[in-house]
Motif scaffolding. Structure first.
Motif, PDB file in Angstrom:
ATOM      1  N   LEU A 147       5.308   6.811  16.847  1.00 44.34           N
ATOM      2  CA  LEU A 147       6.157   8.009  16.871  1.00 44.34           C
ATOM      3  C   LEU A 147       5.417   9.193  17.475  1.00 44.34           C
ATOM      4  CD1 LEU A 147       7.853   7.883  13.344  1.00 44.34           C
ATOM      5  CD2 LEU A 147       8.899   7.355  15.551  1.00 44.34           C
ATOM      6  N   ILE A 148       4.172   9.361  17.070  1.00 41.08           N
ATOM      7  CA  ILE A 148       3.378  10.482  17.581  1.00 41.08           C
ATOM      8  C   ILE A 148       3.150  10.341  19.085  1.00 41.08           C
ATOM      9  CG2 ILE A 148       1.074  11.545  17.537  1.00 41.08           C
ATOM     10  CD1 ILE A 148       1.086  10.898  14.473  1.00 41.08           C
ATOM     11  N   LEU A 149       2.750   9.171  19.528  1.00 46.45           N
ATOM     12  CA  LEU A 149       2.483   8.973  20.956  1.00 46.45           C
ATOM     13  C   LEU A 149       3.747   9.144  21.791  1.00 46.45           C
ATOM     14  CD1 LEU A 149      -0.007   5.978  20.739  1.00 46.45           C
ATOM     15  CD2 LEU A 149      -0.546   8.363  21.287  1.00 46.45           C
ATOM     16  N   ASP A 150       4.875   8.635  21.306  1.00 49.82           N
ATOM     17  CA  ASP A 150       6.137   8.813  22.034  1.00 49.82           C
ATOM     18  C   ASP A 150       6.521  10.289  22.096  1.00 49.82           C
ATOM     19  OD1 ASP A 150       6.290   6.074  22.437  1.00 49.82           O
ATOM     20  OD2 ASP A 150       7.836   5.746  20.906  1.00 49.82           O
ATOM     21  N   GLY A 151       6.317  11.010  20.994  1.00 55.22           N
ATOM     22  CA  GLY A 151       6.610  12.439  20.980  1.00 55.22           C
ATOM     23  C   GLY A 151       5.714  13.215  21.934  1.00 55.22           C
ATOM     24  N   LEU A 152       4.427  12.864  21.957  1.00 57.83           N
ATOM     25  CA  LEU A 152       3.502  13.534  22.883  1.00 57.83           C
ATOM     26  C   LEU A 152       3.891  13.258  24.334  1.00 57.83           C
ATOM     27  CD1 LEU A 152       0.101  12.924  21.066  1.00 57.83           C
ATOM     28  CD2 LEU A 152       1.314  15.102  21.314  1.00 57.83           C
ATOM     29  N   GLU A 153       4.355  12.050  24.594  1.00 63.67           N
ATOM     30  CA  GLU A 153       4.783  11.723  25.951  1.00 63.67           C
ATOM     31  C   GLU A 153       5.986  12.572  26.358  1.00 63.67           C
ATOM     32  OE1 GLU A 153       5.033   7.708  28.434  1.00 63.67           O
ATOM     33  OE2 GLU A 153       6.363   7.697  26.684  1.00 63.67           O
ATOM     34  N   ARG A 154       6.931  12.739  25.455  1.00 59.60           N
ATOM     35  CA  ARG A 154       8.109  13.570  25.760  1.00 59.60           C
ATOM     36  C   ARG A 154       7.700  15.024  26.006  1.00 59.60           C
ATOM     37  NH1 ARG A 154      10.285  10.319  21.785  1.00 59.60           N
ATOM     38  NH2 ARG A 154      10.233  11.972  20.211  1.00 59.60           N
ATOM     39  N   VAL A 155       6.759  15.520  25.216  1.00 59.99           N
ATOM     40  CA  VAL A 155       6.283  16.895  25.419  1.00 59.99           C
ATOM     41  C   VAL A 155       5.585  17.008  26.775  1.00 59.99           C
ATOM     42  CG1 VAL A 155       4.616  18.610  24.611  1.00 59.99           C
ATOM     43  CG2 VAL A 155       6.109  17.466  22.972  1.00 59.99           C
ATOM     44  N   ARG A 156       4.732  16.051  27.076  1.00 57.57           N
ATOM     45  CA  ARG A 156       4.017  16.083  28.363  1.00 57.57           C
ATOM     46  C   ARG A 156       4.997  16.048  29.530  1.00 57.57           C
ATOM     47  NH1 ARG A 156       1.406  10.952  31.009  1.00 57.57           N
ATOM     48  NH2 ARG A 156       3.632  10.626  31.041  1.00 57.57           N
ATOM     49  N   THR A 159      10.467  16.776  28.284  1.00 59.75           N
ATOM     50  CA  THR A 159      11.788  16.399  27.784  1.00 59.75           C
ATOM     51  C   THR A 159      12.009  16.813  26.334  1.00 59.75           C
ATOM     52  OG1 THR A 159      10.992  14.180  27.193  1.00 59.75           O
ATOM     53  CG2 THR A 159      11.985  14.444  29.369  1.00 59.75           C
ATOM     54  N   THR A 160      11.024  17.462  25.727  1.00 59.83           N
ATOM     55  CA  THR A 160      11.140  17.954  24.357  1.00 59.83           C
ATOM     56  C   THR A 160      10.646  19.385  24.330  1.00 59.83           C
ATOM     57  OG1 THR A 160      10.786  15.767  23.413  1.00 59.83           O
ATOM     58  CG2 THR A 160      10.337  17.631  21.980  1.00 59.83           C
TER      59      THR A 160
END
Length: 169
Positions: A147-156, A159-160
């Protein structure tokens, strides 16, 4: 001693994507901390870190920067990952069980002490999840890490939106 612990944590220096590198680092750190539980609260407490600690931190930040994280976002990512890793390791170290059998035994004993009509969701979680064959609390680590890695990817990737909403007046 803390520098020795950092030297045991694997950090992929190249050849893999950032998510794979951060996942492998997190899993390695958790494994090291499970063997060296005394180090959990000391990992970031030194004001004069040793060379292994500095190499480790530089490699993590470098991996994130090469993956396209802005410096501020790399700092955020590093912080959230380490908070999760150390927090999970600390919680895991403090649990009163180490094996699936002991987990089931303790969960069953707790379940017998709590009236299901008073704690319906806790009872449901215990029966439907914890007491199921093959349950291992440690498996929760990789779920949260994903969850954390997917969230960081979206921020990078932009898209978030991480900004807090303006307060309602």
């Amino acid at each position: 001693m803390v520098d020795l612990v950092f030297s045991e944590i694997g950090v992929a220096l190249g050849g893999t994507g950032w998510k794979t590198a951060m996942r492998e680092r997190a899993i390695s750190a958790r494994q090291v901390l499970s063997r060296r539980r005394w180090a959990i609260g000391l990992m970031e407490s030194r004001s004069s870190p040793g060379p292994a600690t500095l190499r480790h931190h530089d490699a993590v930040i470098g991996c994130l920067r090469r993956a396209g994280f802005a410096i501020e976002m790399a700092a955020h990512a590093f912080s959230v990952l380490d908070s999760y890793i150390y927090g999970f390791a600390l919680e895991e170290a403090s649990l009163p069980f180490q094996t699936a059998a002991k987990t089931g035994e303790i969960a069953q004993a707790i379940l017998e002490q709590m009236p299901p009509d008073e704690y319906p969701y806790l009872a449901e979680l215990t029966v439907e999840h914890i007491l199921r064959p093959g349950y291992n609390y440690g498996d929760e680590f990789e779920f949260g890490l994903g969850l954390i890695l997917d969230g960081l990817e979206r921020v990078r990737d932009g898209t978030t939106d991480t900004r807090l909403p303006a307060p309602a007046l």
